[in-house]
Design a protein around this motif. Structure first.
Motif, short mmCIF file in Angstrom:
data_model
loop_
_atom_site.label_atom_id
_atom_site.label_comp_id
_atom_site.label_asym_id
_atom_site.label_seq_id
_atom_site.Cartn_x
_atom_site.Cartn_y
_atom_site.Cartn_z
N ASP A 178 0.88 -1.28 -0.07
CA ASP A 178 -0.15 0.03 -0.22
C ASP A 178 0.87 1.19 -0.01
OD1 ASP A 178 -2.40 -1.44 -0.15
OD2 ASP A 178 -2.82 -1.27 1.94
N LEU A 179 2.06 1.07 0.81
CA LEU A 179 2.79 2.49 0.87
C LEU A 179 3.45 2.93 -0.48
CD1 LEU A 179 3.65 4.73 2.80
CD2 LEU A 179 5.54 3.49 3.57
N ALA A 180 4.03 1.45 -0.97
CA ALA A 180 4.65 1.95 -2.34
C ALA A 180 3.53 2.43 -3.46
CB ALA A 180 5.34 0.69 -2.89
N ALA A 181 2.48 1.63 -3.61
CA ALA A 181 1.36 2.21 -4.49
C ALA A 181 1.01 3.58 -4.20
CB ALA A 181 0.15 1.25 -4.55
N LEU A 182 0.78 3.89 -2.76
CA LEU A 182 0.21 5.34 -2.52
C LEU A 182 1.30 6.39 -2.98
CD1 LEU A 182 -1.59 4.55 0.66
CD2 LEU A 182 -2.46 5.43 -1.35
N TYR A 183 2.76 5.98 -2.82
CA TYR A 183 3.66 6.94 -3.00
C TYR A 183 3.67 7.07 -4.54
CZ TYR A 183 8.47 8.79 -3.75
OH TYR A 183 9.54 9.44 -4.11
N SER A 184 3.70 6.02 -5.36
CA SER A 184 3.68 6.05 -6.77
C SER A 184 2.51 6.43 -7.66
CB SER A 184 4.11 4.48 -7.20
OG SER A 184 5.25 4.01 -6.64
N GLY A 185 1.38 6.80 -6.52
CA GLY A 185 0.07 7.36 -7.30
C GLY A 185 -0.75 6.43 -7.97
N LEU A 186 -0.49 5.06 -7.53
CA LEU A 186 -1.44 4.00 -8.11
C LEU A 186 -2.75 3.87 -7.37
CD1 LEU A 186 1.30 1.33 -8.69
CD2 LEU A 186 0.55 2.95 -10.25
N PRO A 187 -3.78 3.64 -8.13
CA PRO A 187 -5.05 3.45 -7.36
C PRO A 187 -5.17 2.28 -6.64
CG PRO A 187 -5.34 2.89 -9.78
CD PRO A 187 -4.02 3.40 -9.55
N ARG A 188 -5.70 2.22 -5.47
CA ARG A 188 -5.55 1.05 -4.40
C ARG A 188 -7.34 0.85 -4.61
NH1 ARG A 188 -2.41 -2.13 -4.61
NH2 ARG A 188 -2.17 -2.83 -2.48
N PRO A 189 -7.63 -0.57 -4.58
CA PRO A 189 -9.18 -0.88 -4.24
C PRO A 189 -9.69 -0.42 -2.88
CG PRO A 189 -7.76 -2.67 -4.46
CD PRO A 189 -6.99 -1.46 -4.71
N GLY A 190 -10.97 -0.11 -2.91
CA GLY A 190 -11.56 0.10 -1.59
C GLY A 190 -11.39 -1.23 -0.57
N LEU A 191 -11.54 -0.71 0.62
CA LEU A 191 -11.48 -1.79 1.41
C LEU A 191 -13.23 -2.24 2.03
CD1 LEU A 191 -8.30 -1.07 3.64
CD2 LEU A 191 -8.72 -2.84 2.04
N PRO A 192 -13.65 -3.23 1.49
CA PRO A 192 -15.02 -3.44 2.27
C PRO A 192 -15.35 -3.70 3.58
CG PRO A 192 -14.34 -5.22 0.84
CD PRO A 192 -13.40 -4.29 0.71
N ILE A 193 -14.10 -4.18 4.14
CA ILE A 193 -14.23 -4.47 5.60
C ILE A 193 -12.81 -3.99 6.41
CG2 ILE A 193 -15.96 -6.36 5.85
CD1 ILE A 193 -13.29 -8.36 6.02
N GLN A 194 -12.91 -3.44 7.37
CA GLN A 194 -11.87 -3.23 8.09
C GLN A 194 -11.51 -4.30 9.38
OE1 GLN A 194 -9.40 -0.46 7.77
NE2 GLN A 194 -10.82 0.42 6.18
N TYR A 195 -10.59 -4.06 10.11
CA TYR A 195 -9.93 -4.99 11.61
C TYR A 195 -11.26 -4.93 12.35
CZ TYR A 195 -7.64 -7.66 14.70
OH TYR A 195 -7.29 -8.74 15.44
N ALA A 196 -11.85 -3.98 12.78
CA ALA A 196 -12.96 -4.07 13.60
C ALA A 196 -14.09 -4.81 13.19
CB ALA A 196 -13.39 -2.71 13.92
#
Length: 441
Positions: A178-196
């Protein structure tokens, strides 16, 4: 079978299938109203351990070496976006404990220029080691920190340290991607669920299994031996532990596997060898060690950051005169039984009649961890990235062995608490263990 009996059986089967279809499939989101949410059993185990001993909840760390022109402002933006993406990085914990998800928390990022020092790479490693032992207050947050070490022209080392209640080793790959993609400006798919969401689902799921599995643990741990290592050594330099590692060829592990009378995994082979080492160190022939079970078993959990690791006791007898092939069978059967009857460790301790000794980890004081072969780091736009190997001495137990496959070799890392062992004793363990692996037949 009579016709009415057949009809009753069909009706029961149809009812079962309809109930299964109507049941929720997998992990689903829980409502967010701003109030506290339940902690997972994994979080509770870490929270409870930290109440009695802050060193009992070691951090997880990620190191990345970057070569090229690093845009620090761009990195800071990516790190902030990472914290926005994963709720667990915006979570604090109450005294119940419960977890509280916040809309925003700071993204702590520090820059340290060590390029003018005589040995900048070693200086960065030493500073990273010091930061790996940082204690994060779980009631306040944030529970992570990213440090950027500038070690020379176009050379940087990123070091992320995070409280174990927020992430485990398996989550670090997700964070790195995630950190590499966000730095590189690449889209990340949404997260339908979280850890909680996982936490709420896993607690309900565990409750359906605990009563049926508790008798197994009461029988297994009845009359279990006391602490394996007694006495204390002088703590040196304020460090909680010391780590020493060695590498052996995969052929050594494969040779041990072939000694078994059935399917023998590297986990079983190395765990049996570790138990042999513990027997020789202590003279004990009734041993309990901890092994790791990962709860990230559903596809929807793959992109989720959190702690999914449960500790499971493994009790094995090593009678005098027993050949190593027989021990392999014992370890394989003991691990299969323990994992088939797995329950949350905090529940096992509280409900299986386990005796507690202040300052001593319950049930076991040693552990064996077998990791997957680390994948290469993701692509950073405009930069060359590689894994930055760093030492971590944060010791949760008296003695831990971590086995990591790395290409044609296995890295075997011992971490021991410095209030149980001297740094010299820990440094000697990998050498002794390698000799033991060659000796076993």
């Amino acid at each position: 079978m009579t016709v009415p009996e057949q009809a009753d059986k069909r009706r029961a089967l149809v009812a079962k299938l309809l109930a299964r279809k109507a049941a929720p499939q997998g992990v689903t989101p829980v409502p967010r109203d701003g109030g506290p949410l339940p902690c997972s059993h994994e979080q509770r185990r870490i929270w409870l351990a930290q109440q009695s001993d802050p060193a009992a909840a070691p951090n997880v760390t990620l190191g990345v070496a970057l070569s090229g022109r690093l845009d620090l402002a761009r990195l800071a933006g990516a790190f902030a976006a990472l914290i926005r993406r994963h709720e667990v990085f915006r979570t604090t914990y109450t005294e119940t404990p419960e977890q509280v998800v916040h809309g925003a928390l700071p993204a702590p990022l520090e820059w340290l220029d060590v390029s003018d020092l005589p040995h900048p790479e070693q200086a960065a490693l030493d500073l990273a080691l010091a930061r790996s032992g940082e204690r994060f207050p779980v009631g306040q947050g944030p529970l992570l920190r990213l440090t950027v070490f500038h070690v020379g022209p176009g050379e940087h080392r990123l070091f992320l340290v995070c409280h174990h209640i927020a992430a485990d080793g398996g989550s670090l790959g997700v964070v790195a991607d995630d950190l590499a993609a966000l730095y590189s400006g690449l889209p990340r798919p949404g997260l339908p669920i979280q850890y909680a969401d996982y936490a709420a689902w896993s607690v309900q799921r565990a409750e359906t299994r605990i009563d049926a599995r508790l008798p197994y643990w009461r029988d297994l741990l009845g009359g279990a031996p006391g602490p394996l290592f007694e006495g204390t050594a002088a703590v040196q330099g304020g460090r909680a532990g010391a780590t020493a590692a060695i590498r052996v060829g995969r052929e050594t592990v494969d040779r041990l596997r072939r000694l078994g009378d059935g399917p023998t995994t590297p986990f079983v082979a190395l765990c049996a060898a570790y138990l042999t080492l513990l027997q020789r160190m202590t003279g004990r022939r009734d041993l309990v060690t901890g092994i790791v079970s990962a709860s990230r078993t559903r596809r929807e959990l793959e992109p989720v950051v959190g702690t999914f690791v449960n500790m499971v006791p493994l009790r094995v007898a090593l009678p005098a005169g027993q050949a190593f092939p027989a021990l392999l069978t014992k370890v394989r059967e003991a691990a299969a039984g323990a994992l088939a009857n797995e329950i949350p460790f905090d529940t096992l301790v509280s409900r299986a009649g386990v005796a507690r000794i202040p300052g001593v980890h319950p049930v076991f004081q040693t552990s064996f961890i077998h990791r997957d072969d680390p994948k290469p780091p993701p692509i950073w736009e405009g930069l060359e990235a590689r894994v930055w190997d760093h030492e971590v001495d944060d010791a949760a137990l008296d003695l831990m062995l971590t086995a990591t496959p790395r290409g044609d070799e296995y890295e075997l890392a011992f971490t021991g608490r410095l209030d149980r062992f001297s740094a010299g004793q820990v440094k000697e363990l990998p050498v002794v263990f390698r000799e033991l692996l060659e000796e076993l037949r």
